[in-house]
Design a protein around this motif. Sequence first.
Motif, PDB file in Angstrom:
ATOM      1  N   ARG A  85      16.904 -25.241   6.000  1.00  0.00           N
ATOM      2  CA  ARG A  85      15.859 -24.224   6.117  1.00  0.00           C
ATOM      3  C   ARG A  85      16.323 -22.925   5.447  1.00  0.00           C
ATOM      4  NH1 ARG A  85      16.776 -25.146  11.451  1.00  0.00           N
ATOM      5  NH2 ARG A  85      17.140 -22.902  11.719  1.00  0.00           N
ATOM      6  N   ASP A  86      15.375 -22.178   4.923  1.00  0.00           N
ATOM      7  CA  ASP A  86      15.696 -20.925   4.235  1.00  0.00           C
ATOM      8  C   ASP A  86      16.419 -19.938   5.142  1.00  0.00           C
ATOM      9  OD1 ASP A  86      14.608 -21.739   1.838  1.00  0.00           O
ATOM     10  OD2 ASP A  86      12.645 -20.860   2.222  1.00  0.00           O
ATOM     11  N   ASP A  87      16.046 -19.908   6.427  1.00  0.00           N
ATOM     12  CA  ASP A  87      16.638 -18.904   7.314  1.00  0.00           C
ATOM     13  C   ASP A  87      18.129 -19.124   7.529  1.00  0.00           C
ATOM     14  OD1 ASP A  87      15.366 -21.174   8.956  1.00  0.00           O
ATOM     15  OD2 ASP A  87      16.733 -20.270  10.411  1.00  0.00           O
ATOM     16  N   LEU A  88      18.608 -20.361   7.380  1.00  0.00           N
ATOM     17  CA  LEU A  88      20.038 -20.619   7.528  1.00  0.00           C
ATOM     18  C   LEU A  88      20.841 -20.080   6.349  1.00  0.00           C
ATOM     19  CD1 LEU A  88      20.086 -24.271   8.948  1.00  0.00           C
ATOM     20  CD2 LEU A  88      20.625 -22.153  10.155  1.00  0.00           C
ATOM     21  N   LYS A 123      26.018 -30.181   7.130  1.00  0.00           N
ATOM     22  CA  LYS A 123      25.835 -29.106   6.160  1.00  0.00           C
ATOM     23  C   LYS A 123      25.492 -27.797   6.872  1.00  0.00           C
ATOM     24  CE  LYS A 123      23.738 -30.110   2.303  1.00  0.00           C
ATOM     25  NZ  LYS A 123      22.751 -30.309   1.190  1.00  0.00           N
ATOM     26  N   ALA A 124      24.621 -27.875   7.857  1.00  0.00           N
ATOM     27  CA  ALA A 124      24.240 -26.673   8.609  1.00  0.00           C
ATOM     28  C   ALA A 124      25.447 -26.075   9.326  1.00  0.00           C
ATOM     29  CB  ALA A 124      23.140 -27.009   9.611  1.00  0.00           C
ATOM     30  N   ASP A 125      26.288 -26.927   9.897  1.00  0.00           N
ATOM     31  CA  ASP A 125      27.491 -26.439  10.583  1.00  0.00           C
ATOM     32  C   ASP A 125      28.434 -25.741   9.607  1.00  0.00           C
ATOM     33  OD1 ASP A 125      26.637 -27.367  13.023  1.00  0.00           O
ATOM     34  OD2 ASP A 125      27.782 -29.246  12.928  1.00  0.00           O
ATOM     35  N   GLU A 126      28.589 -26.302   8.419  1.00  0.00           N
ATOM     36  CA  GLU A 126      29.470 -25.696   7.413  1.00  0.00           C
ATOM     37  C   GLU A 126      28.943 -24.332   6.978  1.00  0.00           C
ATOM     38  OE1 GLU A 126      32.333 -26.369   6.357  1.00  0.00           O
ATOM     39  OE2 GLU A 126      32.711 -28.464   6.837  1.00  0.00           O
ATOM     40  N   VAL A 127      27.633 -24.225   6.830  1.00  0.00           N
ATOM     41  CA  VAL A 127      27.033 -22.953   6.421  1.00  0.00           C
ATOM     42  C   VAL A 127      27.207 -21.906   7.518  1.00  0.00           C
ATOM     43  CG1 VAL A 127      24.836 -21.802   5.925  1.00  0.00           C
ATOM     44  CG2 VAL A 127      25.410 -23.955   4.784  1.00  0.00           C
ATOM     45  N   ARG A 128      27.028 -22.306   8.759  1.00  0.00           N
ATOM     46  CA  ARG A 128      27.240 -21.367   9.872  1.00  0.00           C
ATOM     47  C   ARG A 128      28.702 -20.924   9.930  1.00  0.00           C
ATOM     48  NH1 ARG A 128      24.036 -25.399  12.639  1.00  0.00           N
ATOM     49  NH2 ARG A 128      21.875 -24.669  12.891  1.00  0.00           N
ATOM     50  N   LEU A 186      32.974 -16.775   8.848  1.00  0.00           N
ATOM     51  CA  LEU A 186      34.157 -16.358   8.088  1.00  0.00           C
ATOM     52  C   LEU A 186      33.873 -15.095   7.282  1.00  0.00           C
ATOM     53  CD1 LEU A 186      35.550 -19.760   6.722  1.00  0.00           C
ATOM     54  CD2 LEU A 186      36.484 -18.358   8.570  1.00  0.00           C
ATOM     55  N   TRP A 187      32.692 -15.021   6.690  1.00  0.00           N
ATOM     56  CA  TRP A 187      32.319 -13.844   5.904  1.00  0.00           C
ATOM     57  C   TRP A 187      32.222 -12.607   6.794  1.00  0.00           C
ATOM     58  CZ3 TRP A 187      32.305 -11.414   1.584  1.00  0.00           C
ATOM     59  CH2 TRP A 187      31.415 -10.372   1.334  1.00  0.00           C
ATOM     60  N   ARG A 188      31.628 -12.767   7.956  1.00  0.00           N
ATOM     61  CA  ARG A 188      31.501 -11.635   8.881  1.00  0.00           C
ATOM     62  C   ARG A 188      32.881 -11.143   9.321  1.00  0.00           C
ATOM     63  NH1 ARG A 188      27.407 -13.442  13.481  1.00  0.00           N
ATOM     64  NH2 ARG A 188      27.975 -11.381  14.258  1.00  0.00           N
ATOM     65  N   ARG A 189      33.782 -12.065   9.583  1.00  0.00           N
ATOM     66  CA  ARG A 189      35.141 -11.665   9.969  1.00  0.00           C
ATOM     67  C   ARG A 189      35.847 -10.966   8.811  1.00  0.00           C
ATOM     68  NH1 ARG A 189      37.458 -17.140  12.965  1.00  0.00           N
ATOM     69  NH2 ARG A 189      35.907 -17.244  14.644  1.00  0.00           N
ATOM     70  N   HIS A 190      35.597 -11.464   7.620  1.00  0.00           N
ATOM     71  CA  HIS A 190      36.257 -10.895   6.444  1.00  0.00           C
ATOM     72  C   HIS A 190      35.834  -9.449   6.215  1.00  0.00           C
ATOM     73  CE1 HIS A 190      38.195 -10.797   2.547  1.00  0.00           C
ATOM     74  NE2 HIS A 190      37.069 -10.355   2.013  1.00  0.00           N
ATOM     75  N   ILE A 191      34.546  -9.187   6.215  1.00  0.00           N
ATOM     76  CA  ILE A 191      34.085  -7.825   5.933  1.00  0.00           C
ATOM     77  C   ILE A 191      34.360  -6.877   7.098  1.00  0.00           C
ATOM     78  CG2 ILE A 191      32.355  -8.564   4.263  1.00  0.00           C
ATOM     79  CD1 ILE A 191      30.222  -8.236   6.385  1.00  0.00           C
ATOM     80  N   ALA A 192      34.649  -7.432   8.278  1.00  0.00           N
ATOM     81  CA  ALA A 192      35.017  -6.579   9.406  1.00  0.00           C
ATOM     82  C   ALA A 192      36.342  -5.867   9.144  1.00  0.00           C
ATOM     83  CB  ALA A 192      35.107  -7.406  10.684  1.00  0.00           C
TER      84      ALA A 192
END
Length: 282
Positions: A81-84, A137-142, A147-153
């Motif tokens: 889905r687009d929202d993911l 695939k959905a789990d990998e995207v989540r 990981l991205w959120r932790r990185h930019i933190a």
Amino acid sequence: MVLWVDGGDEPDKLAQLLNDSTQNNRRDVWLWLCLYIYEKLDLERSTCNGTTMRDEIAHVLARHPDLISRIRPERDRFLLRDDLLAWIAKDERQYHWLLPQIDEITGRILPTRLAHLTGRSELIAMLDVWQVNIEEKADEVRHLHELWRRHIALDSQFEWFADKKEGSKRCVCAWEWLAKNHLSPRSRQLPISNHKELLIFFDQAQLGPHEQKAMIQEIKNRWHRQQFDERNADKKQVNVMLSKAVVDQLDMLAKQNGVKRSQVIETLVKMEVEAGTYLTGA
């Protein structure tokens, strides 16, 4: 959105073949890639995500009509889905961080040198064309999102380089230090001139937390030395031997007047030069 042939009132050829008059560029890119990668069909590479992509897809499907009935079921099996995927932005820094991550996860599935498939569209296409269970695939995207959120933190470590007044100069200072102390002479790294470029560099530097912290401190030290030198460009350091008693008196004068030792000495020398009271004939 209905697609019309230029100058006509009919849906385009692909819409007719698929019996679907809606346009969705993401789905079109996915279909192009599936036909190219998995069906080994001879599509012109320059058409992927280009203005003639739908025409090219229609051309090959017209020659392989047996594939058409499989397209919708395959969409359901592999397209999230687009929202993911909404958190993946049109952002240069995020693109450079995500590209190797997604490339590794998907087994480097995307063909190289697809000239029109770049940026966010490229990242989404890599995930879309990756043929694994859609829940996996959905789990990998989540997981990637987390990981991205932790990185930019951790970006707070670089706030000093984002200063509105001196930020760009500090980033140039960082580049000068990196070029001298960290990068190989053969490095193809482009010069860093702003906060975003500095973040991208450290995103890709693969440094440990302690090494990165030490490097940032070294850069700050270089900056402070440069600032000191600029403020004292018309001054020269002089070493003199003074008796302990004179040093104590010097400290007393500095404390009484709220200035540094050097300022006391400089003031006294200037006064003597102007008045010539104490050293005349000495």
